[in-house]
Motif scaffolding. Structure first.
Motif, mmCIF file in Angstrom:
data_model
loop_
_atom_site.group_PDB
_atom_site.id
_atom_site.type_symbol
_atom_site.label_atom_id
_atom_site.label_comp_id
_atom_site.label_asym_id
_atom_site.label_seq_id
_atom_site.Cartn_x
_atom_site.Cartn_y
_atom_site.Cartn_z
ATOM 1 N N GLN A 1 0.582 -0.865 -0.122
ATOM 2 C CA GLN A 1 0.006 -0.051 -0.152
ATOM 3 C C GLN A 1 0.722 1.472 -0.091
ATOM 4 N N ILE A 2 0.283 1.677 -0.973
ATOM 5 C CA ILE A 2 1.279 3.985 -0.644
ATOM 6 C C ILE A 2 1.341 3.928 0.059
ATOM 7 N N PHE A 3 1.083 4.913 0.499
ATOM 8 C CA PHE A 3 0.818 5.670 2.378
ATOM 9 C C PHE A 3 1.524 7.018 2.793
ATOM 10 N N THR A 4 1.287 7.779 3.046
ATOM 11 C CA THR A 4 1.873 9.403 3.600
ATOM 12 C C THR A 4 2.053 9.150 4.611
ATOM 13 N N CYS A 5 3.285 9.576 5.071
ATOM 14 C CA CYS A 5 3.845 10.084 6.613
ATOM 15 C C CYS A 5 4.526 11.098 6.986
ATOM 16 N N ALA A 6 5.149 11.707 8.028
ATOM 17 C CA ALA A 6 5.621 13.115 8.331
ATOM 18 C C ALA A 6 6.723 12.824 9.184
ATOM 19 N N GLY A 7 7.584 13.652 9.404
ATOM 20 C CA GLY A 7 8.364 13.653 10.306
ATOM 21 C C GLY A 7 9.967 14.243 10.306
ATOM 22 N N LYS B 1 10.709 6.650 15.085
ATOM 23 C CA LYS B 1 11.637 6.800 15.243
ATOM 24 C C LYS B 1 11.343 5.911 13.335
ATOM 25 N N LEU B 2 11.691 6.844 12.237
ATOM 26 C CA LEU B 2 11.633 5.518 10.924
ATOM 27 C C LEU B 2 12.912 5.452 10.581
#
Length: 493
Positions: A56-62, A84-85
């Motif tokens: 699955q294509i998804f978004t995140c931010a940090g 943390k990623l």
């Protein structure tokens, strides 16, 4: 010379980052123009659902906290509030232009990421990035050396940086929020009504605490920031709101230490038709509710010492506690002021020439006993001299139905069987005023006396220091470690 070089290096870093920003702005890619970015998952959610997100294509931010560029493939780490990623960035996936932009990103920049979940050969859960956008340019570098006592003052002043670079600090404040929520859950589920009472008051105080003073221009009167919420909440008991509480900020213009901050959070609760024994049960129940709900355990370690919240908590009268830890039995010379002064002198406790038996008993306790109260302990039956708002014990009118709860050698809470006799209350306020003679800010709260004359039912009252409770549950040595923005002297420039 080394200090000058560090300053020069910092100036160069600041200049380079601003030049990068200027280039982006000239290219029409000003990150500060971006208003929104849709985030599908937090980092914690990505780690929890990682296996399901591989297709699955998804978004995140940090915020970028680490970066390793290796030709056509690079790694970076971002973090948000939840964790943390690791990111895996390939030029083939991003395209040459976006990959080139990524290579110019700095530690501290905030990015939006689009990609899919995958596991590296080393078994680390990661995200393979298919697109990346700069959401905020960091113009200041994050400090490389932020740990240790030498930086503690700067950490408190720049808490925003502290939260970024010290994960354990962020965890403390996440726990603080959960603990406060748990307290409210307990109160609400037990039929208490949360209320708000004024921070600005017309009277300075009817306690020994020193208030902050200000002036209301429109009314042209001096006003005082509250040192407690007690008298306002008792008025509500008079009005028929039989179980009330308020959790909020209290202000005291007094000393500062690792246990004291001029503004702090407390909870005060008042319950009609019960006494200080009922309040002791509330204390145990609140502590256990927090322990079970937030931590799932009742045994803790505080600064290397094992603490058990097993109930019932230990309980002693003040006289019993003083006898246990000093050998002095105040009951053997009850109400003998002269003998009490002699004992104070013998034990090197400084008291006034006019000090009374009850006042000296309290001095003995504070100087010789408190430090020994590591496990949760109720100290009951306080002298009337130091308890102007508590009911007298029927067969010992020089003592009151009051307790304090101690934990890790700190007073955590204070409770009374509340005085509801308006005649007795007025006399005690007058006596207290005499003791504070010369304090021009002092005045008796006549409206509170009037409320008692209307009639307040038998009532138990309790105040708990929320910050000190959080210190215990988070194993924090200083109150400043559990306040996001502790009071500080202005920084020298």
């Amino acid at each position: 010379m080394e200090e000058n070089n560090n300053v020069q290096d910092l100036n160069e870093i600041l200049m380079v980052r601003r030049e990068k920003l200027k280039t982006l702005q000239d290219e029409g890619k000003n990150p500060f123009d971006i208003k929104t970015f849709k985030v599908d998952y937090s980092i914690e959610e990505i780690m929890e659902k990682h296996e399901q997100l591989t297709e699955q294509i998804f978004t995140c931010a940090g915020r970028i906290i680490a970066k390793r560029v290796m030709g056509k493939a690079s790694f970076a780490h971002i973090q948000d509030r939840s964790g943390k990623l690791q990111l895996y960035i390939k030029i083939d996936e991003l395209g040459e232009e976006v990959y080139g932009e990524f290579k110019k990103f700095d530690i501290g920049d905030i990015v939006g990421v689009t990609g899919t979940a995958f596991v590296t050969q080393r078994g680390e859960k990661s995200v393979k990035v298919s697109d990346m956008v700069l959401l905020c340019k960091s113009l200041q570098p994050l400090p490389e050396k932020w740990h240790g006592l030498k930086d503690v003052d700067l950490r408190y002043r720049q808490r925003y940086v502290d939260l970024i670079v010290n994960p354990e600090v962020k965890q403390t404040f996440i726990l603080r929020s959960k603990i406060i929520s748990a307290i409210r859950e307990y109160m609400d589920s037990n039929g208490f009504l949360e209320v708000d009472t004024p921070v600005l008051q017309n009277h300075s105080t009817n306690s020994a605490s020193r208030p902050f003073k200000t002036h209301h221009n429109t009314l042209d009167i001096d006003m005082f920031m509250r040192v407690e919420t007690e008298l306002a909440l008792k008025r509500l008991i008079v009005g028929g709101l039989e179980k009330v509480y308020e959790m909020g900020r209290i202000f005291r213009n007094e000393g500062m230490s690792n246990r004291h901050n001029p503004e702090f959070t407390s909870i005060e609760l008042y319950e009609a038709y019960t006494d200080y024994n009922g309040m002791a049960r509330r204390v145990e129940e609140i502590f256990l509710y927090i322990a079970d709900k937030v931590f799932g355990k009742r045994d803790f370690t505080y600064q290397g010492t094992d603490i058990s919240l097993k109930t019932p908590f230990e309980s002693m009268t003040m006289v019993e506690a003083v006898k246990k830890y000093t050998g002095v039995d105040f009951n053997s010379f009850e109400l003998d002021d002269l003998k009490a002064r002699e004992m104070a002198k013998l034990h090197h406790i400084k008291v006034e020439d006019e000090a009374t038996w009850g006042g000296i008993l309290n001095e003995f306790f504070e100087e010789k006993v408190e430090e020994h109260l590591i496990q949760p302990t109720f100290i009951k039956e306080y002298p009337i001299e130091v308890s102007p708002l508590a009911k007298k014990i029927a067969d010992m009118p020089h003592m009151t139905e009051r307790f304090e709860i101690f934990l890790t050698s700190r007073e955590i809470g204070n409770a009374f069987t509340e005085l509801n006799d308006p005649i007795d209350q007025r006399e005690r306020f007058i006596e207290q005023a005499k003791q504070k003679l010369g304090d021009e800010d002092y005045s008796i709260d006549e409206d509170f006396i009037h409320s008692l004359e209307i009639g307040m039912p038998p009532t138990g009252g309790l105040g708990l220091g929320v910050d000190r409770m959080i210190m215990f549950f988070t194993d924090s040595d200083s109150i400043r470690d559990v306040l996001l923005f502790p009071t500080m002297k202005p920084a020298e420039r």
